[in-house]
Design a protein around this motif. Structure first.
Motif, short mmCIF file in Angstrom:
data_model
loop_
_atom_site.label_atom_id
_atom_site.label_comp_id
_atom_site.label_asym_id
_atom_site.label_seq_id
_atom_site.Cartn_x
_atom_site.Cartn_y
_atom_site.Cartn_z
N ASP A 1 48.26 -42.30 19.12
CA ASP A 1 49.70 -42.17 18.87
C ASP A 1 50.20 -43.17 17.82
N PRO B 1 53.55 -35.04 13.74
CA PRO B 1 54.20 -36.35 13.64
C PRO B 1 55.42 -36.27 12.73
N THR C 1 56.73 -37.05 16.57
CA THR C 1 57.32 -36.36 17.71
C THR C 1 58.76 -36.83 17.89
N SER D 1 58.88 -40.34 19.27
CA SER D 1 58.54 -41.33 18.26
C SER D 1 59.66 -41.47 17.23
#
Length: 393
Positions: free
Chosen positions: A130, A373, A375, A378
């Motif tokens: 991650d 990416p 998310t 995030s």
């Protein structure tokens, strides 16, 4: 097959004439049902010069990012998985152009090779990583003569059937008190130790054929390593270039999905009537409100996209605001696609719930956006850090 030969400064309409887009739209359902690669679409895009667009019209004063974002949005409205697949190649060419526009010519070879027909892909995403670009679970070991060995697993490797150059990265452990480093490199197709699994069977975006790629002691010559960066968050220009190109072109694809979903929703409402109320459903205030809300979400994300591509092409110095802007753009574009496809499903009636309907396929494709990416979780963390600084613990 029709061959299109636009000039180097071709517009998105020239690269993607209506007749070609109709062919793409006509094939999309078959690729989805068969879980097969968009082979015919890919050949057509090669013929038009589409895959070379950012080598001809680079990011910067020539407006390359605006050009590519517009073209990808137009392509995605016809064939989302085709657009998402070629996105990965276009992102590498965008990265090369963004760096060059800022005085870094280290990836100009990417543009030169793209003009020669090489196809670039991303071997970056890793299961369980991650940290994305700031760390890697792929192990890099030094070899005699200055070469390196890469061992790890990459997922979501779009364009698996056709790529000729795979961008990979991995972590080289520090030695003799040195710091760990991330090494970026390209490997050509056919390199020993690179294994492409045939494991792509997702809910949506099926034609991308984003298979898993395993790297087992893949030997990379020293001159194939094009960047060495520290582990962890940093201001390395390559990271900014990858992130900005990725988020911008991903957002363009999902806005294209929203465009088509809203078009189909409007067609459904104007083509159906209420037996009870005795009026067209396009006059129903509840459904009008639903569709308007989805359209407003799309319009907001569209404005964000326009601002981001303008500032990328004009080298606007947004400083620490860049990353919050980019993750917000991607998040809002994906939300716009999800809301628009959900609205189209709602207003389309029972026939639109068929597994073979375009709206259902668009809705499944839109769901894939949450896995790119950054998310949403995030993205919110990035925005909060921009406002408040990093958490204290």
């Amino acid at each position: 097959m029709t061959t299109y030969t636009p000039d180097a400064a071709a517009t998105s309409d020239q690269l993607l004439p209506d007749e070609l887009l109709q062919r793409f739209r006509g094939r999309a359902a078959g690729y989805d049902a068969e879980n097969s690669f968009f082979t015919e679409d890919f050949a057509d895009l090669q013929d038009t010069g589409y895959l070379r667009m950012l080598a001809h019209t680079r990011p910067g004063a020539s407006g390359g990012m605006q050009h590519a974002a517009s073209a990808q949005r137009r392509l995605a409205a016809a064939a989302p998985a085709t657009a998402l697949g070629v996105n990965m190649h276009l992102i590498w060419t965008a990265v090369a152009g963004i760096l060059a526009d800022r005085g870094d010519d280290s990836l100009l070879f990417v543009l030169e090779e793209a003009l020669q027909g090489e196809i670039f892909a991303f071997g970056v995403s890793e299961p369980g990583n991650d940290a994305v670009l700031f760390d890697s679970l792929t192990r890099v070991e030094p070899l005699d003569g200055g070469a390196y060995s890469y061992t790890g697993t990459k997922v979501f490797t779009s364009l698996s059937p056709v790529w000729t150059r795979l961008g990979i990265f991995g972590k080289l452990a520090g030695h003799d008190g040195g710091d760990d480093a991330i090494l970026h490199a390209f490997v050509p197709r056919g390199t020993p130790g690179v294994e492409i699994l045939q494991d792509w069977n997702p809910l949506g975006m099926r034609a991308t054929q984003s298979n898993t790629t395993r790297l087992a002691d893949v030997r990379v010559p020293a001159d194939a390593v094009f960047r060495r960066v520290p582990v962890g968050p940093n201001r390395e220009p390559l990271i900014f270039a990858i992130f900005s190109a990725f988020e911008t072109l991903i957002a363009s694809v999902y806005l294209g999905i929203a465009d088509r979903a809203l078009e189909l929703a409007a067609q459904a409402l104007t083509g159906r009537s209420s037996h009870v109320a005795g009026r067209p459903l396009s006059d129903d205030p509840v459904l009008r409100n639903l569709l308007a809300g989805a359209a407003m979400r799309r319009t907001g994300a569209e404005a964000e996209l326009r601002g981001v591509v303008h500032d990328l092409d004009n080298r606007t110095d947004a400083g620490p605001d860049w990353f919050p802007r980019l993750v917000t753009l991607k998040t809002h574009a994906v939300q716009a696609a999800g809301e628009a496809t959900a609205a189209a499903l709602h207003v389309g009636g029972g026939s639109g719930f068929s597994a073979t309907s375009e709206v259902v396929r668009l809705h499944r494709d839109a769901l894939a956006g949450q896995f790119h990416p950054s998310t949403e979780e995030s993205a919110r963390s990035t925005v909060a850090t921009g406002l408040l600084g990093p958490p204290s613990s």
